[in-house]
Design an enzyme around this catalytic site. Structure first.
Site, PDB file in Angstrom:
ATOM      1  N   TYR A 171       0.848  -1.199   0.000  1.00  0.00           N
ATOM      2  CA  TYR A 171       0.000   0.000   0.000  1.00  0.00           C
ATOM      3  C   TYR A 171       0.879   1.241   0.000  1.00  0.00           C
ATOM      4  O   TYR A 171       1.840   1.338   0.774  1.00  0.00           O
ATOM      5  CB  TYR A 171      -0.899  -0.003   1.240  1.00  0.00           C
ATOM      6  CG  TYR A 171      -1.782   1.225   1.359  1.00  0.00           C
ATOM      7  CD1 TYR A 171      -2.832   1.437   0.475  1.00  0.00           C
ATOM      8  CD2 TYR A 171      -1.553   2.169   2.360  1.00  0.00           C
ATOM      9  CE1 TYR A 171      -3.640   2.565   0.574  1.00  0.00           C
ATOM     10  CE2 TYR A 171      -2.361   3.295   2.470  1.00  0.00           C
ATOM     11  CZ  TYR A 171      -3.402   3.488   1.576  1.00  0.00           C
ATOM     12  OH  TYR A 171      -4.195   4.612   1.682  1.00  0.00           O
ATOM     13  N   ASP A 208       9.247   2.902  -0.188  1.00  0.00           N
ATOM     14  CA  ASP A 208       8.206   3.569   0.591  1.00  0.00           C
ATOM     15  C   ASP A 208       8.443   3.203   2.053  1.00  0.00           C
ATOM     16  O   ASP A 208       8.108   2.112   2.500  1.00  0.00           O
ATOM     17  CB  ASP A 208       6.831   3.099   0.130  1.00  0.00           C
ATOM     18  CG  ASP A 208       5.687   3.736   0.915  1.00  0.00           C
ATOM     19  OD1 ASP A 208       5.957   4.355   1.964  1.00  0.00           O
ATOM     20  OD2 ASP A 208       4.527   3.589   0.502  1.00  0.00           O
ATOM     21  N   LYS A 268       4.388   9.821   8.830  1.00  0.00           N
ATOM     22  CA  LYS A 268       4.105  10.449  10.107  1.00  0.00           C
ATOM     23  C   LYS A 268       5.162  10.271  11.194  1.00  0.00           C
ATOM     24  O   LYS A 268       5.213  11.050  12.126  1.00  0.00           O
ATOM     25  CB  LYS A 268       2.759   9.941  10.615  1.00  0.00           C
ATOM     26  CG  LYS A 268       2.586   8.435  10.425  1.00  0.00           C
ATOM     27  CD  LYS A 268       1.128   8.035  10.325  1.00  0.00           C
ATOM     28  CE  LYS A 268       0.943   6.583   9.955  1.00  0.00           C
ATOM     29  NZ  LYS A 268       1.061   6.313   8.516  1.00  0.00           N
TER      30      LYS A 268
END
Length: 432
Positions: free
Chosen positions: A141, A236, A264
Site C-alpha cells: 500500500y 516507501d 508520520k
C-alpha cells in the site's frame, strides 16, 4: 460520552462515521472505540477504559504516546505561531537531521502525508527517467493517489485494474503489478515493457498485508534489475523509516534506493511526510527544476518541532532499537509458544519491532499466502483482546507496533491475555 453514541453522531456527518476506513472496524465487526487521551504505552477511551496500545497511531509513536520531550518541543513552538507559509529554521534542522541519518539521501522535500510523498516521488521518477510506467507489488500500500490504487488482473501480471471508483483506466495501464518476494515476476515485467519503466516502488518490509519480510537477496535483486534497465528504485518507508533503525530499511538491509518516502514518524505523529534522494534527482524538483510540487503547510513549524525532537532522540539513543526489538521478540516467541502448546494454526512474522499474527498454517511470504489467513478468527481474537484491555489493529493485514514506552509488564500482560483469549476460542470450537 460513550463510543456507541459518538459513532451514531459521526455517521450522520462523516462517510461511515470515520476519517480513515480502517477505523470503521468493518474488518473485525462491532463498533469503533473512540479515544480520548494517551500516555506512554496506554490509550484511554471516552469511557476512561485503559488499553495497552500496539497500534501506536499506525507506527509513529515509537517513543510512546505523549512523550515529554516531544510535547515540550511542540508547546514551545506553538507560542511562536502555528503556520507562516514561509521558510523557518526548523525546516532546515529537520532536513539536516534526515540527510545525516539516512544513507543515500542528499536532499529532502517536506510534504504533509505519506500519500503526498509517494505521489511526488512517482512524478519525480517519471521526469528523471523520461518513462511512464511504474511497477508496484500486489498487497503493498502506498497511499490513496490514483496510480497506486490498482490491483492485478486475473491471469496476467501485465494487466492491472483500478482498485477504487474514480480511478481511470489510463492510470491503471501505467501501473504494473508484480508479486512481492518474486524477483522473476519483476524481471518479466521489465522484459515485456522494455524501455518503458520509470521506477519500481515497494515497502521494503511489506506492512500492509500484515508484516512480510523480504526474502534474502530480493531487495538487492530489485536494485540490480533497476540498474540494468535504467529505472529508479523507490522505497516507501512510511512504515519502516526510522522504525527499524536510524537509517531505515536502506541501513537495515544494506540496499540503497534512489528515492525514499517517509510519513508520520518524522513528525512524531503530527501530519507530515517527505521524499528525498540523490542530489541529481532531487534538483529536478521546483524551484530548481521542472517537477512542480508545492504545499502551504509543508514544513509546518509545529510538525517540524515534534519531528526534530523525535529524530534527535532516535539518533542519540540507538539503544532504543535494541529495547523495542527485544520486546517484540518476546511477543513473537510467546505467540509461537501458544500456537505449539495449543496446537493452533498460527503463523507469526516479525521484523524488528513490527510483527503480525496470522491465523494460517502457511508461511506468509507474499500477498497470496497472507490472504490464506482466516480473517474471521482474527476478528474474534481482536475482540477478545480488546475486551481484555489490549488494543491491536482492527484488521488482519496490519502490523503490531512496539514502542519504547512498552514495559516487560505490558508484554507479559499481553501474552497472558492472548493465551486466555486463544484458549477460549479453541474451547469454543473456533479452530475446529
Amino acid at each position: 460520552m460513550m463510543s456507541s453514541s459518538l459513532i451514531d453522531r459521526a455517521r450522520s456527518v462523516m462517510p461511515g462515521g470515520v476519517n480513515s476506513p480502517v477505523r470503521s472496524y468493518r474488518a473485525v465487526g462491532g463498533e469503533p472505540v473512540f479515544i480520548k487521551r494517551a500516555n506512554g504505552s496506554k490509550i484511554y477511551d471516552v469511557e476512561d477504559r485503559e488499553y495497552i496500545d500496539y497500534v501506536c497511531s499506525w507506527g509513529p509513536m515509537i517513543l510512546g504516546h505523549n512523550n515529554k520531550k516531544i510535547a515540550e518541543s511542540v508547546k514551545k513552538a506553538v507560542d511562536y505561531g502555528l503556520s507562516f507559509g514561509a521558510p523557518t529554521e526548523k525546516e532546515v534542522i529537520m532536513a539536516e537531521l534526515i540527510t545525516s541519518m539516512v544513507p543515500g539521501i542528499d536532499m529532502i522535500r517536506m510534504v504533509n502525508s505519506g500519500t503526498e510523498a509517494v505521489m511526488s516521488a512517482l512524478r519525480l521518477a517519471r521526469a528523471f527517467t523520461e518513462k511512464s510506467k511504474i511497477i508496484k507489488f500486489d498487497g503493498c500500500y502506498h497511499g490513496h493517489c490514483d496510480s497506486m490504487l490498482v490491483k492485478a488482473g486475473s491471469g496476467a501480471l501485465t494487466l492491472s485494474h483500478p482498485d477504487s471508483l474514480g480511478v481511470t483506466g489510463e492510470f491503471a495501464r501505467n501501473t504494473l503489478i508484480a508479486d512481492y518476494n518474486d524477483i522473476e515476476s519483476v524481471r518479466r515485467l521489465f522484459a515485456e515493457n522494455k524501455g518503458e519503466i520509470a521506477a519500481v516502488i515497494l515497502e521494503p518490509v511489506a506492512a500492509n498485508m500484515g508484516v512480510v519480510p523480504p526474502r534474502d537477496n530480493f531487495l538487492a535483486g530489485l536494485r540490480a534489475l533497476c540498474d540494468e534497465n535504467g529505472a529508479l528504485l523507490i522505497f516507501d518507508e512510511v512504515i519502516t523509516g526510522f522504525r527499524l533503525c536510524p537509517g531505515g530499511a536502506q541501513e537495515y538491509f544494506d540496499v540503497r534506493a534512489d528515492i525514499v518516502t517517509f510519513g508520520k514518524i518524522i513528525g512524531g505523529g503530527m501530519p507530515v511526510g517527505a521524499y528525498g534522494g540523490r542530489k541529481e534527482i532531487m534538483e529536478l524538483v521546483s524551484p530548481l527544476g521542472g517537477v512542480y510540487q508545492a504545499g502551504t503547510l509543508s514544513g509546518n513549524p509545529i510538525a517540524m518541532a515534534a519531528g526534530i525532537a523525535q529524530l534527535t532522540e532516535l539518533k542519540e539513543n540507538k539503544d532504543i532499537y535494541l529495547r523495542i526489538d527485544r520486546m517484540a521478540e518476546s511477543l513473537e516467541k510467546g505467540f509461537k509458544r501458544m500456537a505449539k502448546e495449543l496446537e493452533l494454526t498460527l503463523t507469526v512474522n516479525r521484523v524488528g519491532s513490527l510483527l503480525c499474527v496470522f491465523f494460517t498454517k502457511e508461511a506468509v511470504t507474499d500477498f497470496k499466502t497472507a490472504k490464506s489467513s482466516n480473517t474471521k478468527l482474527y476478528a474474534k481474537f481482536f475482540k477478545h483482546m480488546l475486551d481484555n484491555g489490549i488494543h491491536m489493529a482492527p484488521a488482519q493485514f496490519e502490523a503490531m507496533f512496539v514502542s519504547d514506552a512498552h514495559t516487560e509488564e505490558d508484554i507479559e500482560k499481553t501474552l497472558e491475555k492472548a493465551e486466555k483469549s486463544l484458549r477460549e476460542m479453541k474451547n469454543g470450537g473456533d479452530f475446529a
